[in-house]
Enzyme design. Structure first.
Site, PDB file in Angstrom:
ATOM      1  N   ASP A 102      38.795  52.365  40.884  1.00 25.82           N
ATOM      2  CA  ASP A 102      38.326  51.152  42.643  1.00 25.82           C
ATOM      3  C   ASP A 102      38.912  50.766  43.230  1.00 25.82           C
ATOM      4  O   ASP A 102      39.660  52.668  43.949  1.00 25.82           O
ATOM      5  CB  ASP A 102      37.849  49.656  41.650  1.00 25.82           C
ATOM      6  CG  ASP A 102      39.265  48.900  40.996  1.00 25.82           C
ATOM      7  OD1 ASP A 102      40.799  49.516  41.959  1.00 25.82           O
ATOM      8  OD2 ASP A 102      39.191  48.370  40.572  1.00 25.82           O
TER       9      ASP A 102
ATOM     10  N   SER B 175      47.366  42.215  38.250  1.00 28.73           N
ATOM     11  CA  SER B 175      45.703  43.113  37.991  1.00 28.73           C
ATOM     12  C   SER B 175      45.881  44.543  36.856  1.00 28.73           C
ATOM     13  O   SER B 175      45.201  45.236  36.601  1.00 28.73           O
ATOM     14  CB  SER B 175      44.338  43.024  39.212  1.00 28.73           C
ATOM     15  OG  SER B 175      45.767  44.197  39.975  1.00 28.73           O
TER      16      SER B 175
ATOM     17  N   HIS C 111      42.965  49.659  41.993  1.00 29.72           N
ATOM     18  CA  HIS C 111      43.586  50.626  40.153  1.00 29.72           C
ATOM     19  C   HIS C 111      43.689  51.607  40.039  1.00 29.72           C
ATOM     20  O   HIS C 111      41.874  52.729  39.843  1.00 29.72           O
ATOM     21  CB  HIS C 111      42.847  49.380  39.318  1.00 29.72           C
ATOM     22  CG  HIS C 111      43.039  48.095  39.913  1.00 29.72           C
ATOM     23  ND1 HIS C 111      41.991  47.535  40.973  1.00 29.72           N
ATOM     24  CD2 HIS C 111      44.308  47.124  39.607  1.00 29.72           C
ATOM     25  CE1 HIS C 111      42.428  46.398  41.093  1.00 29.72           C
ATOM     26  NE2 HIS C 111      43.523  45.793  40.431  1.00 29.72           N
TER      27      HIS C 111
END
Length: 360
Positions: A321, A31, A324
């Site tokens: 978040d 991600s 990240h």
């Protein structure tokens, strides 16, 4: 003397820019580098709803796990090339294929059992199969010889490893892998499996590969909230990163030595993050503990959604978040990838790679 050095540096820069122009860029991993492949999959590991993308040029979610641009986007920007598209995008056809492709998928790891809770994600073995398929598609456009040249001259970025701890070994107490392996043995196993992945990349034609280590896993807001003591970094995950990263660098040295060329370049993502995690104010952040978007302690619990707390100024937060970095933090990381000394990039940084390649 100084003028001569300056002229040489400017010449190298212009050569680097020329070399980068038209160079393909391929991205593999999780991600931290996924640009939207998971949008096309039935999975919970996705970032295709607000407020993700709030600072992206379109101000809308794209599948990037960021408020704006992610690391591949910023590398593309620095190279002066178009942002590479997700491989699963139906728009990635024709000439766009020659720019490269992003094969990354949120939730995956080195191991195939990492991220099983996300169900339908593109595991690294599948990403490499897609890379092979991609080359077949490009061969139909420009022929096999030119395709091989395109791939050989391309820049490759691969980011793996964090999920093998966060979403596997430490996912739940007494996880299968933690009962199977003591942490040092698990790390050795990961490194041996990662080696096979890098060797497969080489066999598929990759010749300039940036390999990022894990960041400070215990310092992300999620782990501070759930595993840290009084908001400090979670020590078990920090220990995991401290074991993994040096062994990754050593493995890369060994693989390069066997090949006889510096194919793989290690990026010290741990130190790149720790610089602003340990001293956020020096980099213009007000906090590196609290996420911009989330809920609970340090905004580190659950997902970032329209119902979450949302900071008004993303530029003063290191984390977007629970896991990240913000675009601003990603820019600091790419600065080190481009120009960092050997504490950050081993054996050389990306600017040096571009200058070397421009002369060959």
């Amino acid at each position: 003397m100084a003028l001569t050095a300056l002229a040489f540096a400017l010449a190298l820069f212009s050569l680097s820019a020329h070399e980068a122009e038209g160079r393909a860029f391929y991205v593999f991993g999780d991600s931290l580098v996924d640009s939207g492949n998971n949008n096309y999959l039935a999975t919970t590991a996705r970032a295709d709803s607000p407020p993700y993308g709030i600072d992206y040029p379109t101000h809308s979610p794209t599948g990037r796990f960021s408020n704006g641009l992610n690391i591949p986007d910023i590398i593309s920007e620095r190279l002066g090339i178009d942002r590479v598209m997700p491989y699963l995008s139906p728009e990635l056809t024709g000439q766009r294929l020659l720019n490269g492709a992003n094969f990354a998928s949120a939730g995956i790891g080195i191991l195939n059992d990492t991220g099983i809770q996300f169900i339908n994600i593109i595991r690294i073995s599948r990403q490499l199969e897609y890379f092979q398929q991609y080359q077949q598609r490009v061969s139909q456009l420009i022929g096999q010889g030119r395709t091989q040249q395109l791939v050989n001259q391309a820049l490759v970025l691969i980011t793996l490893g964090g999920n093998d701890f966060v979403n596997n070994y430490y996912l739940v107490p007494y996880s299968v892998r933690s009962r199977q392996y003591a942490l040092p043995d698990y790390v050795r196993y990961l490194i041996s499996e990662y080696r096979k992945i890098l060797e497969r990349l080489y066999n598929l034609g990759a010749r300039r590969v940036l390999v990022t280590g894990t960041g400070p896993l215990g310092c992300v807001p999620s782990e501070r909230a759930q595993r840290g003591r009084n908001g400090e970094c979670a020590q078990d995950l920090q220990r995991a990163a401290a074991l993994f990263n040096p062994q990754l660098v050593q493995m890369i040295r060994e693989v390069n030595s066997e090949i006889g060329s510096d194919i793989f370049v290690a990026a010290n993502a741990f130190q790149m993050h720790m610089d602003f995690v340990s001293n956020p104010q020096a980099y213009g952040f007000v906090t590196s503990k609290v996420a911009c978007c989330g809920q609970g302690p340090y905004n580190g619990i659950g997902l970032c959604t329209v119902l979450s707390n949302l900071c008004p100024n993303r530029n003063i937060y290191a984390f977007w978040d629970a896991f990240h970095p913000t675009e601003k933090a990603n820019r600091l990381i790419v600065d080190q990838i481009m120009n960092g000394n050997t504490d950050y990039m081993h054996p050389m940084n990306l600017s040096t790679i571009l200058a070397l390649d421009a002369r060959t």
